[in-house]
Design an enzyme around this catalytic site. Structure first.
Site, PDB file in Angstrom:
ATOM      1  CE  LYS A 279      -4.264  -1.554   0.625  1.00  0.00           C
ATOM      2  NZ  LYS A 279      -5.161  -1.389  -0.949  1.00  0.00           N
TER       3      LYS A 279
ATOM      4  CG  ASP B 299      -4.044  -0.730  -4.199  1.00  0.00           C
ATOM      5  OD1 ASP B 299      -4.796   0.369  -4.455  1.00  0.00           O
ATOM      6  OD2 ASP B 299      -5.402  -1.218  -3.414  1.00  0.00           O
TER       7      ASP B 299
ATOM      8  CD  GLU C 137      -5.212  -2.386  -6.549  1.00  0.00           C
ATOM      9  OE1 GLU C 137      -4.292  -3.385  -5.752  1.00  0.00           O
ATOM     10  OE2 GLU C 137      -6.525  -2.770  -5.984  1.00  0.00           O
TER      11      GLU C 137
ATOM     12  CG  ASP D 299      -9.770  -1.733  -6.616  1.00  0.00           C
ATOM     13  OD1 ASP D 299     -11.199  -1.911  -5.906  1.00  0.00           O
ATOM     14  OD2 ASP D 299      -9.505  -2.050  -5.243  1.00  0.00           O
TER      15      ASP D 299
ATOM     16  CE  LYS E 118     -11.054  -4.410  -3.706  1.00  0.00           C
ATOM     17  NZ  LYS E 118     -10.680  -3.305  -3.027  1.00  0.00           N
TER      18      LYS E 118
HETATM   19 MG    MG Z   1      -7.368  -1.862  -4.144  1.00  0.00          MG
END
Ligand code: MG
Length: 365
Positions: free
Chosen positions: A160, A188, A214, A239, A263
């Site tokens: 992240k 991401d 991402e 995303d 997702k």
């Molecule tokens: Mg993500």
């Protein structure tokens, strides 16, 4: 076969440690579990993990949506999944609770057919390698976490980033230096960069062999993401920009990403997820399957989908591994090193829940 009863429960799961991303930090998640019963004695299980920040729903709005949806489901044949999603569209938003109902319905359909869900949906592969996510910390702390996870058997790390461009470069460098060249690294940014920052960072970290990046920029800036994609040497994945099939069409039209992260909580379940994957596959865009803060219930549904479809080549199904508490007592997705599999049992293959963790909320029959 007819649905005779719908029940909803609440469960709170603690994370192993505070999890920080560019959008904020959290230490626990509260999820909803649904159980759907039929007149043929079969029961399906599903889970919702709502998020105001990403799926724009919450436990409260999910329960309001369920007040409208659950009575409509009583008496309906659960194999009529296309019709059931038509009913879902009468209630605005709340993809997370729709995902919970959809996966419970697929659990029942699999049980009725005597097949695991992944075989019903395509049966492409028998296992999938997942990455493991490291939340935002100092470069040194992230490098230490990375080494620990590699020692546990993970070969793909998802870092992240997205708080500060210069620090982000340091984070990525520190992790690459500590794990060596054989480990795949994904990053991401959770919308944390401007278009200019994203292009700058991605060109700087290209030398650290980054598999993909991402959501570099704001979810509603597809044009900006297309500009990043054009000038980035690293593949770009959408995303937060793609929730459902309609978003996927917009993304394809603007050629805004190389990969789309599906997702279940964003799109409202397996049924819509397959539509997104079909659009992406037809446009030459690969898919990742990702997750929010789900327990092993929804993660199991995600593994089934990943095993079903050829176009899902990346897997980020790790939230149950980051949670300290687990609600599944027996069955469901397993992890061996970094390989996820599901039992060759009918439906989702979840055999039992830790019922004492569930707080009963309401029943419709
Ligand atoms: Mg993500």
């Amino acid at each position: 076969m007819r649905i005779t009863k719908v029940e909803v429960y609440k469960v709170t799961l603690r994370y192993r440690e505070v999890f920080r991303i560019a959008l904020g930090a959290s230490s626990r998640t509260t999820n909803l579990i649904v159980k759907i019963y039929t007149d043929e004695g079969m029961m399906g299980i599903g889970e919702s993990c709502p998020s105001r920040r990403i799926t724009h729903d919450s436990i409260e709005t999910n329960l309001e949506a369920l007040e409208l949806l659950a009575p409509k489901l009583i008496g309906v044949d659960p194999t009529r999944i296309e019709y059931i999603h038509k009913l879902f569209r009468k209630v605005y938003g709340n993809p997370s609770i729709k995902a919970a109902l959809d996966m419970a319905m697929h659990d029942i359909i699999g049980k009725a057919a005597g097949l695991p869900v992944y075989k019903l949906l395509g049966g492409f592969r028998s296992e999938i390698v997942t990455d493991i996510t490291i939340g935002i910390k100092s470069p040194k702390e992230m490098a230490k976490a990375a080494v620990n996870l590699v020692e546990k058997g993970f070969r793909t790390l998802k870092l992240k980033v997205g708080v500060d461009p210069d620090e982000d470069v340091e984070r990525i460098k520190a992790v690459r230096d500590s794990v060596g060249g054989d480990i795949a690294i994904r990053i991401d940014a959770n919308q944390g960069w401007s278009v200019r920052e994203a292009i700058d960072v991605l060109n700087k970290v290209y030398r650290y062999d980054i598999q993909l990046c991402e959501q570099p920029v704001k979810y509603n800036d597809l044009e900006g993401m297309a500009r990043v994609k054009e000038r980035s040497p690293i593949p770009i994945m959408a995303d937060e920009s793609v929730h459902d099939a309609k978003d996927a069409i917009k993304l394809v039209k603007l050629n805004a990403a190389d990969v789309v992260n599906i997702k279940l909580m964003k799109c409202g379940g397996l049924h819509e997820a397959i539509k997104i994957a079909s659009i992406c596959e037809s446009a030459g865009i690969s898919n990742m399957i990702g997750c929010m803060g789900e327990s092993r219930i929804a993660i199991t549904a995600g593994v089934h989908l990943a095993m079903a479809l050829e176009n899902i080549i990346y897997c980020d199904l790790d939230s149950d591994l980051l949670n300290l508490d687990e609600v599944v007592a027996e069955g469901g997705a397993s992890i061996e090193g970094d390989v996820r599999r599901v039992p060759d049992a009918p439906g989702l293959g979840i055999k039992g829940l830790k019922e004492d963790m569930l707080v009963f909320i309401k029943r419709w029959e």
